[in-house]
Design an enzyme around this catalytic site. Structure first.
Site, short mmCIF file in Angstrom:
data_model
loop_
_atom_site.label_atom_id
_atom_site.label_comp_id
_atom_site.label_asym_id
_atom_site.label_seq_id
_atom_site.Cartn_x
_atom_site.Cartn_y
_atom_site.Cartn_z
CG ASP A 1 -2.05 1.06 1.07
OD1 ASP A 1 -2.29 1.54 -0.05
OD2 ASP A 1 -2.64 1.44 2.10
NE ARG B 1 1.39 5.16 1.72
CZ ARG B 1 0.07 5.27 1.60
NH1 ARG B 1 -0.45 6.31 0.98
NH2 ARG B 1 -0.73 4.35 2.08
#
Length: 415
Positions: free
Chosen positions: A184, A211
């Site tokens: 994710d 991220r």
């Protein structure tokens, strides 16, 4: 019937302004133009059917008479897209699907029919480059998030930055940060544009702290990968190869028993704004260094319903240490760190021409730092959680620094 909320985030991250109009995207998939002085509705169009499970959570981007909006779709067994509307009339101009449609060779990067429900959301505001007339828009995770067994392949155009022609919506190039993501790690962090001499050659650059724990430098004319370096506590990749593809460590995918990986699903940084200061030559990023036990499960897709394929359990013993981190944008090297009392990267950072970096912590402090050294200059307790980024503007020659809390607006001004 109320807005579906089982698989998306119920939030709004801001508005767009063009001339005397305010543009707002809504959780029930509408794009609305308001008179900025009166609040009267000028036009209101449905971007798509919210009952499918879509929503819009970001601020629209206003460029050259167009309103650009994306969608949340990463956890809902849906496919992401980006739409452009005429700012004057609300007429739809084009749509770009962030999962390849039938006939696009890139669709072969999805096994079987997995592209039909593959996510790749466009849930943060992109960046427009007036010099090259290019729209840079980042995309999020493939679905399901934590189980990749049914979607073998790189899963384009998930976890990419897309370079699009804003007039037609046609793809100029793409770069994928995390192929076949199973953690994710959306790439929806802000792409920052800069012109600089890189390794002896003047270039138009796009930089991003991702991220997944890596910092990237791309040529924004071509999408060529120029540099990548770990900037956080990531432990899933040995590094990046010459094309920017991760060199994976073995056995890092989620399992039914759980696999321990850093960073956690929120990433080493997230959607909140970074900041580049041309005077100091530094790139400032809000960082978090948490880890998690990633657990996978197999679940059939049902559009509009939660479709994550498992989930992470954050390592609470380690906690969520947070930092404001200054990087050298030409090398990715860390120049300084300012630790936050409560780990957070929900609030962004702002560098100003006065040599100050403003940041905010999860526990309510607005913090002013020396842009060159990271030394704390002062802090102020706002009394409530901070999730937004500070901004700067001037009124009558006086600089203002406002930040919105969960319940109020706090503004500071130079004497």
């Amino acid at each position: 019937e109320g807005v579906r909320s089982q698989c998306t985030v119920m939030t709004n991250r801001g508005f767009g302004i063009l001339g005397d109009r305010l543009y707002m995207a809504t959780l029930d998939m509408h794009l609305v133009a308001l008179d900025a002085k009166t609040g009267n509705v000028i036009w209101d169009v449905a971007v798509d059917d919210y009952q499918k499970g879509f929503s819009i959570t970001h601020a629209p981007l206003l460029i050259d008479g167009k309103v650009i909006v994306g969608v949340t779709a990463g956890e809902c067994a849906l496919t992401g897209f980006l739409d452009a509307f005429d700012a004057a009339t609300g007429k739809k101009l084009w749509r770009f699907w962030s999962i390849p449609q039938k006939g696009d060779p890139a669709r072969d990067t999805w096994a079987g029919d997995s592209a039909d429900y593959g996510g790749s959301p466009t849930w943060t505001t992109g960046t427009y480059d007036v010099e090259t007339d290019t729209l840079f828009w980042p995309t999020g995770n493939p679905g399901p998030d934590y189980y990749g067994g049914g979607r073998a392949g790189d899963n384009l155009y998930s976890n990419c930055v897309l370079a699009l022609d804003p007039n037609s919506g046609k793809l100029k190039w793409y770069f994928q940060f995390t192929p076949h993501d199973t953690h994710d790690w959306d790439a929806n962090e802000t792409p920052v544009l800069m012109n600089a001499t890189f390794r002896g050659k003047p270039r138009k650059l796009l930089i991003q702290a991702n991220r997944n724990g890596f910092y990237y430098v791309l040529d924004r004319l071509t999408g060529e990968f120029l540099l990548g370096k770990s900037f956080g506590n990531q432990n899933w990749a040995e590094g990046l190869d010459a094309k920017g593809r991760p060199i994976l460590k073995p056995n890092m995918d989620p399992t039914p028993e759980g696999t321990y990986v850093c960073p956690d699903a929120a990433g080493n940084t997230n959607w909140s704004s970074p900041s580049y200061d041309s005077r100091t030559g530094l790139f400032y990023v809000a960082v978090k260094e948490a880890c998690a036990l990633y657990i996978s499960e197999i679940k059939p897709p049902k559009p509009g319903e939660p479709f994550t394929g498992g989930g992470p359990q954050v390592d609470m013993k380690r906690g969520t240490p947070g930092f404001v981190r200054a990087l050298d944008p030409m090398t990715g090297d860390k120049r300084w760190d300012f630790p936050l009392h409560v780990g957070s990267h929900a609030a962004g950072v702002l560098s100003t021409a006065g040599g100050v970096v403003f940041a905010a912590s999860h526990d309510g402090y607005l913090i002013a730092l020396d842009a060159r050294t990271g030394k704390e200059l002062w802090h102020y307790q706002t009394g409530t959680q901070l999730l937004s980024s500070p901004i700067s503007f001037s009124v009558g020659g006086k600089e203002m620094i406002p930040i919105s809390t969960s319940s109020s607006l706090v503004t500071f001004a130079l004497p």
